[in-house]
Design an enzyme around this catalytic site. Sequence first.
Site, mmCIF file in Angstrom:
data_model
loop_
_atom_site.group_PDB
_atom_site.id
_atom_site.type_symbol
_atom_site.label_atom_id
_atom_site.label_comp_id
_atom_site.label_asym_id
_atom_site.label_seq_id
_atom_site.Cartn_x
_atom_site.Cartn_y
_atom_site.Cartn_z
ATOM 1 N N GLU A 153 2.230 42.961 -30.596
ATOM 2 C CA GLU A 153 3.272 43.855 -30.056
ATOM 3 C C GLU A 153 4.388 44.072 -31.075
ATOM 4 O O GLU A 153 4.917 45.187 -31.196
ATOM 5 C CB GLU A 153 3.819 43.272 -28.751
ATOM 6 C CG GLU A 153 2.798 43.363 -27.618
ATOM 7 C CD GLU A 153 3.010 42.360 -26.496
ATOM 8 O OE1 GLU A 153 2.332 42.500 -25.455
ATOM 9 O OE2 GLU A 153 3.834 41.428 -26.643
ATOM 10 N N ASP A 235 5.562 35.826 -18.568
ATOM 11 C CA ASP A 235 6.646 36.061 -17.605
ATOM 12 C C ASP A 235 7.506 34.803 -17.460
ATOM 13 O O ASP A 235 8.738 34.877 -17.399
ATOM 14 C CB ASP A 235 6.066 36.450 -16.239
ATOM 15 C CG ASP A 235 5.067 37.597 -16.344
ATOM 16 O OD1 ASP A 235 5.331 38.533 -17.118
ATOM 17 O OD2 ASP A 235 4.028 37.557 -15.666
#
Length: 312
Positions: A153, A235
């Site tokens: 990413e 998360d």
Amino acid sequence: MEGECRVLSIQSHVVRGYVGNRAAMFPLQVLGFEVDAVNSVQFSNHTGYAHWKGQVLKSQELHELYEGLKVNDVNKYDYVLTGYTRDKSFLAMVVDIVRELKQQNSRLVYVCDPVMGDKWNGEGSMYVPQDLLPVYRDKVVPVADIITPNQFEAELLSGRKIHSQEEAFEVMDMLHCMGPDTVVITSSDLPSSQGSDYLIALGSQRMRKPDGSTVTQRIRMEMRKVEAVFVGTGDLFAAMLLAWTHKHPDNLKVACEKTVSAMQHVLQRTIRCAKAEAGEGQKPSPAQLELRMVQSKRDIEDPEIVVQATVL
């Protein structure tokens, strides 16, 4: 008494298990934060199971929820936290909300996990639509304060490949220039001196001195790989990094050590329980590999440091 610290968390929700808001809310609340959750999806369980059912929140519905907070004058936040999103218009609406909240509170911190894809066996691939990349790069990252990309990413956002630690920090400097003062590359395929059983994570925090100049703290962490497929770890990582950078705003080393150590405790407990449930020689199922969050309350609250960060 410490003042109230309130987080707006816009993430997915599952009835059973721990991903998205379900992985973020419990640790944040345990660490003393008020959390207001907007559920970007409501699914029966995460999509790694054979079946799932549920609903997806549209960007207009997100806008309606936010307007409801606004008309009651309860849209006051210290943090915004976001994770996995598949829809371009939903992501653009998140940016609009963050911008408005930052106009109200210039000290608001936006923590973004720019979930787009990952590498498998050295090959990167996206698992969200490709039209999300320009939105993340051109709109989301410029308003973010803390971002937690993986290596792939970070490469997507910067447009540069990473083959060495030096190149990784050059990419992180590029990301700093785009907006965020704190960049943590949560996993990479860079080589570890301890062998192939270890993952490298890197952190970079840009701090402003009173005279206006900046100083950058850089850290490196080596984490033992856990041989299982977990869902919700990113998360959980972003939520705990939010909490520990709040408690240690000028010490990325300590914040990352506490975040990663707590993660290790949760994962080790999860894999022990999953193997025991599955039985000897059996591969644990997705249901058995759900993060043991509640059972890890003490480790989340006060993690014993099992992973040290090196300041570079």
